[in-house]
Scaffold this active site. Structure first.
Site, PDB file in Angstrom:
ATOM      1  CB  SER A 116      58.597  26.892 -32.825  1.00  0.00           C
ATOM      2  OG  SER A 116      58.485  25.953 -31.879  1.00  0.00           O
ATOM      3  CE1 TYR A 144      54.082  23.897 -26.524  1.00  0.00           C
ATOM      4  CE2 TYR A 144      55.989  24.147 -27.980  1.00  0.00           C
ATOM      5  CZ  TYR A 144      54.661  23.806 -27.829  1.00  0.00           C
ATOM      6  OH  TYR A 144      53.972  23.229 -28.541  1.00  0.00           O
ATOM      7  CB  THR A 170      51.976  27.058 -26.371  1.00  0.00           C
ATOM      8  OG1 THR A 170      52.117  27.684 -27.599  1.00  0.00           O
ATOM      9  CG2 THR A 170      51.128  25.712 -26.567  1.00  0.00           C
ATOM     10  CE  LYS A 244      49.589  28.559 -31.630  1.00  0.00           C
ATOM     11  NZ  LYS A 244      49.089  26.895 -31.280  1.00  0.00           N
ATOM     12  CG  HIS A 268      48.824  22.135 -29.973  1.00  0.00           C
ATOM     13  ND1 HIS A 268      49.278  22.955 -28.811  1.00  0.00           N
ATOM     14  CD2 HIS A 268      49.818  21.547 -30.504  1.00  0.00           C
ATOM     15  CE1 HIS A 268      50.588  22.870 -28.887  1.00  0.00           C
ATOM     16  NE2 HIS A 268      51.116  22.141 -29.945  1.00  0.00           N
TER      17      HIS A 268
END
Length: 370
Positions: A116, A144, A170, A244, A268
């Site tokens: 992440s 992100y 994402t 994603k 999510h």
């Protein structure tokens, strides 16, 4: 911290459901709300699971099974099995070793890992721990896009230099969902846990709002990424970019037109838009929309090897799991994560054998009955 500590599995934990039940007694109320909770009434959280449950298996018998395996090809690599670990933020809330334990467990079990952006340990430390292991699965970095383009480029270059093999962008969270459970628990990050890879991100300055303007639509969402940002990212890197958070076939077709590296069908984990389509329900239409042009992966609600089998029957190239390995991490660190992966892989092999499927390529769509 060079290697994860050695923990022991709690007695009686023999399934992913057992891991979840035990983790509830290990995690404090704030961490439990963050990891286990979803958006609003958590209907999507429940529906993700139920969508796999309502798909029934129609097995074939007396099929040749000797020499079977779970190997699958993905982005030019042959994987030992189709199970990857989805990006989950702030893993040191679950265990002091955090993402380091997760990465080492994934490598030991030949599972792919998606780290992440909001990891609680530096991306370089995680890559250094597993990058040179010849038996490990893929090492991907989830991104992100932030409000500062220069910072995004810096983060991308760090991921490239560290040896990450793909970027997972994402795209389904331009803002947070309404997470009631977290609000009720008064969720706050504990001291010493933060998104360390964002330390150098310049602060975002709020824009002045006219009377009656929305702080969301007229400020925060002015920085929300669009398709042009995907194209920009492609122009900046040689790494494949996997989107994603795809649920709609038209979005899948647009991604295919841009020739991205792959798609992940995801809502999510039910953490953003409640009542969104369950991923098992959305998966077939996304696979149909892109055909053989892109690999399509799926996450959300996968708790059994039979779920992995069903995903492959629906056309998925691989699956990702999130909460289950976090519960394993909370219970027993690296050993708990490894146990979760091993359980899923063993259950997948059992399900394949009992359904008459020697390899993943032998799984027919007719295996499923809704």
């Amino acid at each position: 911290m060079n290697a994860p500590r050695i923990d022991t599995l709690p007695p009686g934990v023999v399934s992913l459901g057992d891991h979840e039940a035990h983790a509830r007694s290990v995690l404090d109320a704030s961490a439990w709300a963050y990891f286990a909770g979803g958006a609003a009434d958590e209907l999507s959280l429940t529906d993700n699971r139920e969508a796999w449950n309502v798909l029934h298996l129609r097995p074939r018998v007396l099929r040749p099974l000797a020499g079977g395996h779970t190997r699958v090809s993905l982005l030019g690599r042959e994987l030992a099995h189709p199970i990857l670990l989805a990006p989950v933020a702030y893993q040191r809330m679950a265990h002091p070793d955090g993402e380091l334990a997760t990465a080492c467990a994934a490598a030991a079990q030949q599972a792919g890992l998606v780290l992440s952006t909001q990891a609680s340990l530096p991306l370089e430390q995680i890559a250094d721990a597993v990058r040179d292991d010849p038996e490990r699965g893929p090492l991907w970095f989830q991104l992100y896009l932030q409000h500062d383009k220069g910072f995004n480029l810096e983060l991308l270059r760090r991921a490239e230099a560290a040896g990450y093999e793909a970027l997972v962008l994402t795209v389904d969270a331009p803002c947070h969902g309404a997470r009631d459970r977290e609000r009720r628990a008064g969720f706050r990050l504990p001291p010493g846990v933060r998104a360390v890879n964002l330390d150098s991100l310049p602060p975002r300055l709020a824009r002045p709002l006219a009377p009656g303007a929305s702080g969301l639509f007229d400020d925060l969402l002015l920085d929300a990424p669009g398709w042009d940002d995907v194209a920009w990212l492609q122009a900046q890197t040689h790494l494949p970019i996997i989107l994603k958070g795809i649920l709609d076939p038209e979005d899948a077709r647009e991604a295919a037109r841009l020739q991205v590296g792959g798609l992940i069908v995801s809502n999510h984990g039910g953490r953003t838009l409640d009542t969104s389509l369950p991923t098992a329900t959305a998966l077939p239409s996304i696979v149909h929309a892109v055909g053989d042009s892109l690999p399509v992966l799926v996450d959300g609600g996968i708790r059994r090897g039979t779920d992995v089998l069903k995903a492959m029957a629906l056309g998925a190239s691989a699956v990702l799991v999130g909460r289950p390995y976090i519960f394993g991490l909370a219970n027993a660190g690296a050993l708990g994560v490894a146990h979760v992966i091993r359980l899923l892989r063993d259950e997948l092999e059992i399900a394949m054998a009992l359904c008459g499927c020697r390899t993943l390529q032998d799984i027919p769509p007719t295996l499923l009955v809704a």
